[in-house]
Design an enzyme around this catalytic site. Sequence first.
Site, PDB file in Angstrom:
ATOM      1  N   CYS A 111      -8.679  -1.943   6.827  1.00  0.00           N
ATOM      2  CA  CYS A 111      -9.237  -0.616   6.103  1.00  0.00           C
ATOM      3  C   CYS A 111     -10.744  -1.102   5.727  1.00  0.00           C
ATOM      4  O   CYS A 111     -11.226   0.023   5.240  1.00  0.00           O
ATOM      5  CB  CYS A 111      -8.503  -0.306   4.979  1.00  0.00           C
ATOM      6  SG  CYS A 111      -6.627   0.307   5.238  1.00  0.00           S
ATOM      7  N   HIS A 249     -12.770   3.759  -0.675  1.00  0.00           N
ATOM      8  CA  HIS A 249     -11.624   3.688   0.317  1.00  0.00           C
ATOM      9  C   HIS A 249     -10.553   4.395  -0.270  1.00  0.00           C
ATOM     10  O   HIS A 249     -10.274   4.334  -1.594  1.00  0.00           O
ATOM     11  CB  HIS A 249     -11.204   2.145   0.433  1.00  0.00           C
ATOM     12  CG  HIS A 249      -9.962   2.139   1.445  1.00  0.00           C
ATOM     13  ND1 HIS A 249      -9.768   2.966   2.537  1.00  0.00           N
ATOM     14  CD2 HIS A 249      -8.812   1.247   1.236  1.00  0.00           C
ATOM     15  CE1 HIS A 249      -8.693   2.621   3.237  1.00  0.00           C
ATOM     16  NE2 HIS A 249      -7.927   1.616   2.668  1.00  0.00           N
ATOM     17  N   ASN A 279      -4.362   7.844   3.752  1.00  0.00           N
ATOM     18  CA  ASN A 279      -5.142   6.656   4.176  1.00  0.00           C
ATOM     19  C   ASN A 279      -5.306   6.647   5.689  1.00  0.00           C
ATOM     20  O   ASN A 279      -4.573   6.387   6.400  1.00  0.00           O
ATOM     21  CB  ASN A 279      -4.351   5.258   3.620  1.00  0.00           C
ATOM     22  CG  ASN A 279      -5.329   3.932   4.039  1.00  0.00           C
ATOM     23  OD1 ASN A 279      -5.991   4.065   4.543  1.00  0.00           O
ATOM     24  ND2 ASN A 279      -4.709   3.104   3.293  1.00  0.00           N
TER      25      ASN A 279
HETATM   26  N1  ACO Z   1       9.474   8.351  -1.948  1.00  0.00           N
HETATM   27  C1  ACO Z   1      10.304   8.232  -2.920  1.00  0.00           C
HETATM   28  N2  ACO Z   1      10.747   7.098  -3.859  1.00  0.00           N
HETATM   29  C2  ACO Z   1       9.964   5.995  -3.470  1.00  0.00           C
HETATM   30  C3  ACO Z   1       8.971   6.013  -2.151  1.00  0.00           C
HETATM   31  C4  ACO Z   1       8.876   7.252  -1.577  1.00  0.00           C
HETATM   32  N3  ACO Z   1       8.243   7.515  -0.550  1.00  0.00           N
HETATM   33  N4  ACO Z   1       8.388   4.810  -2.191  1.00  0.00           N
HETATM   34  C5  ACO Z   1       9.169   4.146  -3.110  1.00  0.00           C
HETATM   35  N5  ACO Z   1       9.864   4.919  -3.771  1.00  0.00           N
HETATM   36  C6  ACO Z   1      10.713   4.576  -5.209  1.00  0.00           C
HETATM   37  C7  ACO Z   1      10.952   3.115  -4.948  1.00  0.00           C
HETATM   38  O1  ACO Z   1      12.021   2.749  -4.262  1.00  0.00           O
HETATM   39  C8  ACO Z   1      11.198   2.685  -6.624  1.00  0.00           C
HETATM   40  O2  ACO Z   1      12.515   3.084  -6.791  1.00  0.00           O
HETATM   41  P1  ACO Z   1      13.484   2.182  -7.791  1.00  0.00           P
HETATM   42  O3  ACO Z   1      12.884   2.277  -9.213  1.00  0.00           O
HETATM   43  O4  ACO Z   1      14.981   2.995  -7.661  1.00  0.00           O
HETATM   44  O5  ACO Z   1      13.761   0.702  -7.241  1.00  0.00           O
HETATM   45  C9  ACO Z   1      10.171   3.586  -7.161  1.00  0.00           C
HETATM   46  O6  ACO Z   1      10.033   4.441  -6.200  1.00  0.00           O
HETATM   47  C10 ACO Z   1       8.980   2.884  -7.637  1.00  0.00           C
HETATM   48  O7  ACO Z   1       8.666   2.093  -6.551  1.00  0.00           O
HETATM   49  P2  ACO Z   1       7.217   1.315  -6.549  1.00  0.00           P
HETATM   50  O8  ACO Z   1       7.150   0.353  -5.452  1.00  0.00           O
HETATM   51  O9  ACO Z   1       7.207   0.555  -7.915  1.00  0.00           O
HETATM   52  O10 ACO Z   1       6.116   2.340  -6.619  1.00  0.00           O
HETATM   53  P3  ACO Z   1       4.580   2.328  -6.943  1.00  0.00           P
HETATM   54  O11 ACO Z   1       4.361   2.948  -8.022  1.00  0.00           O
HETATM   55  O12 ACO Z   1       4.254   0.879  -6.986  1.00  0.00           O
HETATM   56  O13 ACO Z   1       3.776   3.054  -5.795  1.00  0.00           O
HETATM   57  C11 ACO Z   1       2.797   2.539  -3.632  1.00  0.00           C
HETATM   58  C12 ACO Z   1       4.184   2.529  -4.441  1.00  0.00           C
HETATM   59  C13 ACO Z   1       2.682   3.818  -3.270  1.00  0.00           C
HETATM   60  C14 ACO Z   1       3.214   2.152  -2.207  1.00  0.00           C
HETATM   61  C15 ACO Z   1       2.007   1.609  -4.479  1.00  0.00           C
HETATM   62  O14 ACO Z   1       2.388   0.413  -4.792  1.00  0.00           O
HETATM   63  C16 ACO Z   1       0.934   1.537  -3.643  1.00  0.00           C
HETATM   64  O15 ACO Z   1      -0.125   2.437  -3.191  1.00  0.00           O
HETATM   65  N6  ACO Z   1       0.232   0.239  -3.375  1.00  0.00           N
HETATM   66  C17 ACO Z   1      -1.171   0.075  -2.460  1.00  0.00           C
HETATM   67  C18 ACO Z   1      -0.844   0.448  -1.217  1.00  0.00           C
HETATM   68  C19 ACO Z   1      -1.826   0.579  -0.573  1.00  0.00           C
HETATM   69  O16 ACO Z   1      -3.048   0.643  -0.655  1.00  0.00           O
HETATM   70  N7  ACO Z   1      -1.860   0.058   0.843  1.00  0.00           N
HETATM   71  C20 ACO Z   1      -3.303   0.155   1.625  1.00  0.00           C
HETATM   72  C21 ACO Z   1      -3.048  -0.771   2.550  1.00  0.00           C
HETATM   73  S1  ACO Z   1      -4.471  -0.774   3.451  1.00  0.00           S
HETATM   74  C22 ACO Z   1      -4.723  -1.388   4.978  1.00  0.00           C
HETATM   75  O17 ACO Z   1      -5.403  -2.209   5.310  1.00  0.00           O
HETATM   76  C23 ACO Z   1      -3.470  -0.829   5.952  1.00  0.00           C
END
Ligand code: ACO
Length: 363
Positions: A111, A249, A279
């Site tokens: 990214c 980003h 993204n």
């Molecule tokens: N739909 C519904 N529920 C979900 C989903 C979904 N798509 N994904 C996760 N959940 C659930 C989980 O299972 C969890 O349930 P539980 O409490 O019963 O176990 C709950 O939601 C909370 O999960 P978390 O992982 O704590 O959610 P979080 O608030 O951390 O959000 C996310 C997850 C959106 C992935 C976040 O961590 C994030 O944005 N991280 C950064 C990711 C990013 O920016 N990546 C870019 C990469 S860049 C590149 O170079 C490719």
Amino acid sequence: MQYANITGWGKCLPPAVLSNEDLATFLDTSDEWISTRTGIKERRISHVSTATLASLAAKRAVAVAGLDATELDMVILGTACPDTLIPNAASFVQASIGAVNAAVFDLNAACTGFVYGLSIGTAMIRSGAMKKVLVIGADRIPYFLDYTIRDVSVLFGDGAGAVVLEACDEECGLIAEKLGCDGEARDILAARDSGTVRERFAGVDGFFDVNFEGQEIFKRAVRGMGQAITCVLEKLALEPEQIDLLVPHQANLRIIDTLAKRMKSPPEKVVINIEKYGNTSAATVPIALCEALEEGRIQPGDKILTAAFGAGLTWGAAVIKWGSRITPLAECHDELPENDKTALELIMPWVEGCRAAVAEKAK
Ligand code: ACO
């Protein structure tokens, strides 16, 4: 002293729209969860290759700069999703836009690829080695996703954005940057078998072993971009209030909000389009920059701060001082080839492939 002014800008978003509701037809998720946790409402799925998206964004940027592609000295394509590893995807762009005099290469910083490319292109011009450089960010991360994992597969979309850099005597273009990488955490965001490490003639065809530790990535993204921003502002002795526009980003609205809060930036000073595209990896920053120009949000002389992070975990921030022109010199009327499929129709073969591969592995 030579600077590298941004004289052209262009973007290319494929037409097929994949909504949160579409994802909820095959994943245990909802529009409510995705919108509130990420800010994303929909994303695009491409019916063409990464290099085809990149080529159209590039043609549009070259037209805006009023150049002929033969005048380009270099094409840098920031991508983690090249159509082929051999040859590189930048050579496709060169052939497709007619940049016959340009040196070309792909740059994989995930990214952060566009921000890294902007830094390298600027350095080539500032050294006097080149006069005109095209920098592109283009990615198709949805191709690699494991559609049985709901947290990662809702985040990404396809797209491309590009800028043209030209040598100039006035202080403009990228005026300070800080780039880096947390290599010790490289495994937390990985398609672990996406290269030559993959055992040939073994494993399940078409399935990638994706590891994604969302919360840890989130923390490191905020830390990496935050440190890089502090560093570039210090280099230029700028206070956050002196930044006219933040072009971050687009990975998660909550990450953008955290950065904006630290910068004390009011909403009108922050470019956010994650709700439309998700993204798009290396393409988020040039697409957002392009839209900011189209919407009249950039004025001559503005100081623009950009920051990105991605797999690696690469990170970076840069300050761009905009030059005197904010309008295109010309327009490119080319379009992508027609697409007769919905976004769901485009990805369902991957969804079914992932399910079959996961079931096979579980045996
Ligand atoms: N739909 C519904 N529920 C979900 C989903 C979904 N798509 N994904 C996760 N959940 C659930 C989980 O299972 C969890 O349930 P539980 O409490 O019963 O176990 C709950 O939601 C909370 O999960 P978390 O992982 O704590 O959610 P979080 O608030 O951390 O959000 C996310 C997850 C959106 C992935 C976040 O961590 C994030 O944005 N991280 C950064 C990711 C990013 O920016 N990546 C870019 C990469 S860049 C590149 O170079 C490719």
